[in-house]
Design an enzyme around this catalytic site. Structure first.
Site, PDB file in Angstrom:
ATOM      1  CB  CYS A  65       8.736   0.036  -7.988  1.00 18.42           C
ATOM      2  SG  CYS A  65       8.236  -1.121  -6.703  1.00 18.42           S
ATOM      3  CG  HIS A  98     -12.034  -7.031   4.918  1.00 14.25           C
ATOM      4  ND1 HIS A  98     -11.898  -8.358   5.243  1.00 14.25           N
ATOM      5  CD2 HIS A  98     -13.328  -6.876   4.518  1.00 14.25           C
ATOM      6  CE1 HIS A  98     -13.055  -8.983   5.057  1.00 14.25           C
ATOM      7  NE2 HIS A  98     -13.936  -8.106   4.593  1.00 14.25           N
TER       8      HIS A  98
HETATM    9  C1  RB5 Z   1      14.486  -1.571  -9.369  1.00 12.27           C
HETATM   10  O1  RB5 Z   1      15.434  -2.391  -9.940  1.00 12.27           O
HETATM   11  C2  RB5 Z   1      13.619  -2.373  -8.406  1.00 12.27           C
HETATM   12  O2  RB5 Z   1      14.361  -2.774  -7.313  1.00 12.27           O
HETATM   13  C3  RB5 Z   1      12.414  -1.550  -7.973  1.00 12.27           C
HETATM   14  O3  RB5 Z   1      11.709  -1.146  -9.088  1.00 12.27           O
HETATM   15  C4  RB5 Z   1      11.411  -2.269  -7.099  1.00 12.27           C
HETATM   16  O4  RB5 Z   1      10.997  -3.482  -7.677  1.00 12.27           O
HETATM   17  C5  RB5 Z   1      11.742  -2.395  -5.688  1.00 12.27           C
HETATM   18  O5  RB5 Z   1      10.971  -2.919  -4.871  1.00 12.27           O
END
Ligand code: RB5
Length: 147
Positions: A65, A98
């Protein structure tokens, strides 16, 4: 290895790049999406990858993400998942040696492609040390089962 990968929109580009890298190395990669930069919710993908790993359908999972943080939080809600957010190869190595981590999460907005490839390669190549660390991982599992 059989691997699951997933991302949200912010991790899409890096997930695509890591998936291609893993396929070139000969891994069997199941990509649960997302498949574009349209906005989606990262827990949906963390859940799919986490459940596949916990069920034994994949040896490891890779989630991307924007920061890797939300993916780690969400994937760790799945019983049996030990997800770690990793920014360098040393932490990738430690998380396997670990912690017997089985899901690695990457930061699509902060991690360069070559670094991501190196992190994933190190993660997949490093064995769990067991021994005293097994006892500690067992205690993590006990927390899950007491919840
Ligand atoms: C998306 O904007 C962002 O919040 C997501 O990709 C991530 O970084 C969340 O932890």
């Amino acid at each position: 290895m059989r691997l699951y990968v997933g991302s949200d929109h912010a991790g899409f580009a890096l997930k695509e790049q890591v998936r291609e890298h893993l396929e070139q190395e000969g891994h069997e990669v199941v990509d649960v999406g997302t498949h574009s930069e349209d906005s989606v919710d990262y827990p949906d993908f963390a859940r799919q990858v986490g459940e596949a790993v916990a069920a034994g359908d994949a040896e490891y999972g890779i989630l991307v993400c924007g920061s890797g943080l939300g993916m780690a939080i969400a994937a760790n809600k799945v019983d049996g998942v030990r997800a770690v957010q990793v920014m360098d190869t040393e932490m990738a190595k430690m998380s396997r040696m670990h912690n017997d981590a089985n899901v690695v999460t990457l930061a699509g907005r902060y991690t360069e492609p070559a670094t991501a490839d190196a992190i994933v390669d190190t993660f997949l190549a490093t064995a769990f040390e067991g021994g005293r660390h097994q006892n500690r991982v067992d205690k993590i599992t006990a927390i899950e089962h007491e919840g």
